[in-house]
Design an enzyme around this catalytic site. Sequence first.
Site, mmCIF file in Angstrom:
data_model
loop_
_atom_site.group_PDB
_atom_site.id
_atom_site.type_symbol
_atom_site.label_atom_id
_atom_site.label_comp_id
_atom_site.label_asym_id
_atom_site.label_seq_id
_atom_site.Cartn_x
_atom_site.Cartn_y
_atom_site.Cartn_z
ATOM 1 N N CYS A 1 0.811 -1.218 0.000
ATOM 2 C CA CYS A 1 0.000 0.000 0.000
ATOM 3 C C CYS A 1 0.847 1.271 0.000
ATOM 4 O O CYS A 1 0.371 2.328 -0.403
ATOM 5 C CB CYS A 1 -0.943 0.001 1.198
ATOM 6 S SG CYS A 1 -2.071 -1.413 1.218
ATOM 7 N N HIS B 1 -3.638 7.214 1.955
ATOM 8 C CA HIS B 1 -3.992 5.862 1.536
ATOM 9 C C HIS B 1 -5.402 5.571 2.034
ATOM 10 O O HIS B 1 -5.734 5.812 3.196
ATOM 11 C CB HIS B 1 -2.992 4.869 2.132
ATOM 12 C CG HIS B 1 -3.395 3.444 1.966
ATOM 13 N ND1 HIS B 1 -3.800 2.924 0.759
ATOM 14 C CD2 HIS B 1 -3.454 2.427 2.860
ATOM 15 C CE1 HIS B 1 -4.088 1.638 0.919
ATOM 16 N NE2 HIS B 1 -3.894 1.320 2.181
ATOM 17 N N ASN C 1 -10.146 -0.224 -0.550
ATOM 18 C CA ASN C 1 -8.680 -0.149 -0.467
ATOM 19 C C ASN C 1 -8.098 -0.716 -1.759
ATOM 20 O O ASN C 1 -8.178 -1.914 -2.009
ATOM 21 C CB ASN C 1 -8.202 -0.953 0.751
ATOM 22 C CG ASN C 1 -6.706 -0.877 0.960
ATOM 23 O OD1 ASN C 1 -5.951 -0.483 0.077
ATOM 24 N ND2 ASN C 1 -6.259 -1.292 2.143
#
Length: 323
Positions: free
Chosen positions: A114, A250, A280
């Site tokens: 990520c 994020h 996500n």
Amino acid sequence: MTLRSVIIGTGSALPPRRVSNAELAQEVDTSDEWIVERTGIRFRHIAAPDETTGTLAAEASKAALASAGVAAADIDLIVLATATPDQTFPATATKVQALLAIDDCVAFDVAAVCSGFLYAVQVADSMLRAGVHKRALVIGAETFSRILDWEDRATCVLFGDGAGAIVLEAQDSADEGGRGILATKLHADGRYNDMLYVDGGPSTTQTVGKLRMKGREVFRHAVVNLASVMSESLALAGLKPSDVDWVVPHQANARILDATARKLDLPAEKVIVTVDQHANTSAASVPLALDTAVRDGRIRQGDLLVLEAMGGGFTWGAAVVRF
């Protein structure tokens, strides 16, 4: 004069298939209320069989090039962040290069899950400021739906597929506070591998594997690490939280976004939130959120941005950018 990497274009790409929580609940033991309450997620996009990390990355790159008014042939560096490459090798960046019909340029992948896009930004920024390259495509792209355990409701509801890209250009600047990447800060701590990982790999199981996560522990580390690295990067740039126009984080969990903002005394309205629409998307989430806010007019030229992310490894990082 100082060479600085300036964002001159942004782009993104999402698979056409948009899956709501209600639709997901028909296949998984979950509910819209359960997902929204714990994560803030309402929708995610899922790639079709003929869509890959590479094709989504190329689509996002084309949008970024159009935004920048730059031809693909003018790109001499491609850095692609992904944890879900099209193949073990070669790098998916070379597939993007071919899809964009670029005859020759440096092209490689970065793997930091990520945080991958932040890692890719620092790598590309360093190469541009060294004077080795003039224009770079920096991409975050994922097809996380391919590595999810669809029987694990604690993880499969959290992720989606997509891609985001920026065009960076090396420009001379006489103004210390002028446009461009002002500071970056990265971290990694491999002791936390078992908190967020994929249980496969070529040299271990000879399989792709599935994503595994200890959500409660990841949440705790994320809030602390992200607030810390944002403060570090702002300090490196000689700035403070009150100078920030927008945080582009994020997009993992709405509660993480809220808690991180509170730790820095930043108002919630300064945080770009797209997790409700995209879930996500790992390395794609920061550039996806950035492009969304640029295109809807919230982020404008001259705004001070902080980009931040944390992912498996653990890895985490932040970048301070004058857009």
